[in-house]
Design a protein around this motif. Structure first.
Motif, PDB file in Angstrom:
ATOM      1  N   GLN A 189      36.633 -22.528   0.670  1.00  0.00           N
ATOM      2  CA  GLN A 189      35.671 -21.652   1.498  1.00  0.00           C
ATOM      3  C   GLN A 189      35.298 -20.534   0.710  1.00  0.00           C
ATOM      4  O   GLN A 189      33.884 -20.293   0.686  1.00  0.00           O
ATOM      5  CB  GLN A 189      36.375 -21.331   2.771  1.00  0.00           C
ATOM      6  CG  GLN A 189      36.544 -22.428   4.072  1.00  0.00           C
ATOM      7  CD  GLN A 189      37.291 -21.879   5.120  1.00  0.00           C
ATOM      8  OE1 GLN A 189      37.989 -20.877   4.831  1.00  0.00           O
ATOM      9  NE2 GLN A 189      37.122 -22.420   6.148  1.00  0.00           N
ATOM     10  N   ASP A 190      36.048 -19.886   0.040  1.00  0.00           N
ATOM     11  CA  ASP A 190      35.830 -18.714  -1.015  1.00  0.00           C
ATOM     12  C   ASP A 190      34.809 -19.289  -1.884  1.00  0.00           C
ATOM     13  O   ASP A 190      33.932 -18.506  -2.236  1.00  0.00           O
ATOM     14  CB  ASP A 190      36.988 -18.135  -1.558  1.00  0.00           C
ATOM     15  CG  ASP A 190      37.600 -17.439  -0.657  1.00  0.00           C
ATOM     16  OD1 ASP A 190      37.118 -17.027   0.731  1.00  0.00           O
ATOM     17  OD2 ASP A 190      38.739 -17.017  -0.829  1.00  0.00           O
TER      18      ASP A 190
ATOM     19  N   LEU B 144      32.894 -21.793  -2.042  1.00  0.00           N
ATOM     20  CA  LEU B 144      31.492 -22.224  -1.141  1.00  0.00           C
ATOM     21  C   LEU B 144      30.550 -21.036  -1.149  1.00  0.00           C
ATOM     22  O   LEU B 144      29.440 -21.219  -1.415  1.00  0.00           O
ATOM     23  CB  LEU B 144      31.755 -23.146  -0.065  1.00  0.00           C
ATOM     24  CG  LEU B 144      30.414 -23.619   0.626  1.00  0.00           C
ATOM     25  CD1 LEU B 144      29.879 -24.570  -0.223  1.00  0.00           C
ATOM     26  CD2 LEU B 144      30.891 -24.130   1.996  1.00  0.00           C
ATOM     27  N   LYS B 145      31.272 -20.143  -0.625  1.00  0.00           N
ATOM     28  CA  LYS B 145      30.487 -18.814  -0.475  1.00  0.00           C
ATOM     29  C   LYS B 145      29.932 -18.185  -1.735  1.00  0.00           C
ATOM     30  O   LYS B 145      28.965 -17.732  -1.705  1.00  0.00           O
ATOM     31  CB  LYS B 145      31.577 -17.756   0.242  1.00  0.00           C
ATOM     32  CG  LYS B 145      30.836 -16.592   0.973  1.00  0.00           C
ATOM     33  CD  LYS B 145      31.949 -15.620   1.407  1.00  0.00           C
ATOM     34  CE  LYS B 145      31.511 -15.117   2.565  1.00  0.00           C
ATOM     35  NZ  LYS B 145      32.461 -14.137   3.211  1.00  0.00           N
TER      36      LYS B 145
ATOM     37  N   LYS C 166      27.154 -20.454  -2.645  1.00  0.00           N
ATOM     38  CA  LYS C 166      25.839 -20.071  -1.786  1.00  0.00           C
ATOM     39  C   LYS C 166      25.288 -18.880  -2.236  1.00  0.00           C
ATOM     40  O   LYS C 166      23.954 -18.689  -2.167  1.00  0.00           O
ATOM     41  CB  LYS C 166      26.220 -19.996  -0.298  1.00  0.00           C
ATOM     42  CG  LYS C 166      26.410 -21.332   0.175  1.00  0.00           C
ATOM     43  CD  LYS C 166      26.822 -21.194   1.732  1.00  0.00           C
ATOM     44  CE  LYS C 166      26.892 -22.553   2.553  1.00  0.00           C
ATOM     45  NZ  LYS C 166      27.472 -22.396   3.835  1.00  0.00           N
ATOM     46  N   ASN C 167      25.994 -17.781  -2.565  1.00  0.00           N
ATOM     47  CA  ASN C 167      25.443 -16.501  -2.844  1.00  0.00           C
ATOM     48  C   ASN C 167      24.804 -16.545  -4.363  1.00  0.00           C
ATOM     49  O   ASN C 167      23.649 -16.103  -4.495  1.00  0.00           O
ATOM     50  CB  ASN C 167      26.487 -15.447  -3.099  1.00  0.00           C
ATOM     51  CG  ASN C 167      27.044 -15.099  -1.955  1.00  0.00           C
ATOM     52  OD1 ASN C 167      26.446 -15.265  -0.816  1.00  0.00           O
ATOM     53  ND2 ASN C 167      28.320 -14.430  -1.940  1.00  0.00           N
TER      54      ASN C 167
ATOM     55  N   ARG D 237      21.318 -18.328  -3.560  1.00  0.00           N
ATOM     56  CA  ARG D 237      20.418 -17.502  -2.963  1.00  0.00           C
ATOM     57  C   ARG D 237      19.617 -16.544  -4.053  1.00  0.00           C
ATOM     58  O   ARG D 237      18.334 -16.355  -3.982  1.00  0.00           O
ATOM     59  CB  ARG D 237      21.013 -16.422  -2.016  1.00  0.00           C
ATOM     60  CG  ARG D 237      21.505 -17.078  -0.940  1.00  0.00           C
ATOM     61  CD  ARG D 237      21.769 -16.095   0.359  1.00  0.00           C
ATOM     62  NE  ARG D 237      22.353 -16.608   1.493  1.00  0.00           N
ATOM     63  CZ  ARG D 237      23.571 -16.610   1.625  1.00  0.00           C
ATOM     64  NH1 ARG D 237      24.638 -15.842   0.942  1.00  0.00           N
ATOM     65  NH2 ARG D 237      24.104 -17.166   2.879  1.00  0.00           N
TER      66      ARG D 237
END
Length: 97
Positions: A82-83, A85-86, A89-90, A93
Motif C-alpha cells: 500500500q505504501d 502504491l501510494k 500514485k504520487n 500525479r
C-alpha cells in the motif's frame, strides 16, 4: 519504579484471560519479546498493538502460533505494498499535472 513502558505478563494474563504459557509460547516463536524487569517478565508497551492482534487471532479465530506468524507477515506485506502504491500514485500525479 521506573518501569512505566513495561507491562508485567501477569497483568496481561488477567486482562486477556490467557495463561502465562501463551506469552512464553509467543516469545519462543518470536512473535513478541519478553523482557525481565525487576525479576518480573514484562512486555514493552510498544508491543501492545501487535499483541492485541495476536490475542484476537488466537482467541476469536483459534489460529495457532504458526498461523499467526503467517497472518502478521501477510499484513505487513500488504501495508508495504500500500505504501509503494501510494508513492507510485504520487509520482504519477507529477506527470499528470
Amino acid at each position: 519504579m521506573s518501569t512505566e513502558p513495561y507491562i508485567p505478563i501477569a497483568t496481561l494474563c488477567t486482562y486477556y484471560k490467557v495463561e502465562t504459557s501463551f506469552f512464553h509460547g509467543l516469545n519462543d516463536y518470536g512473535l513478541i519479546e519478553i523482557t525481565t524487569v525487576e525479576k518480573l517478565p514484562c512486555i514493552h508497551q510498544k508491543q501492545i498493538k501487535n499483541l492485541e492482534s495476536i490475542v484476537r487471532l488466537h482467541q476469536d479465530l483459534h489460529i495457532n502460533f504458526e498461523g499467526i506468524d503467517t497472518v502478521l507477515n501477510l499484513l505487513e506485506k500488504i501495508h508495504d505494498l500500500q505504501d509503494e502504491l501510494k508513492a507510485a500514485k504520487n509520482k504519477l500525479r507529477i506527470f499528470e499535472d
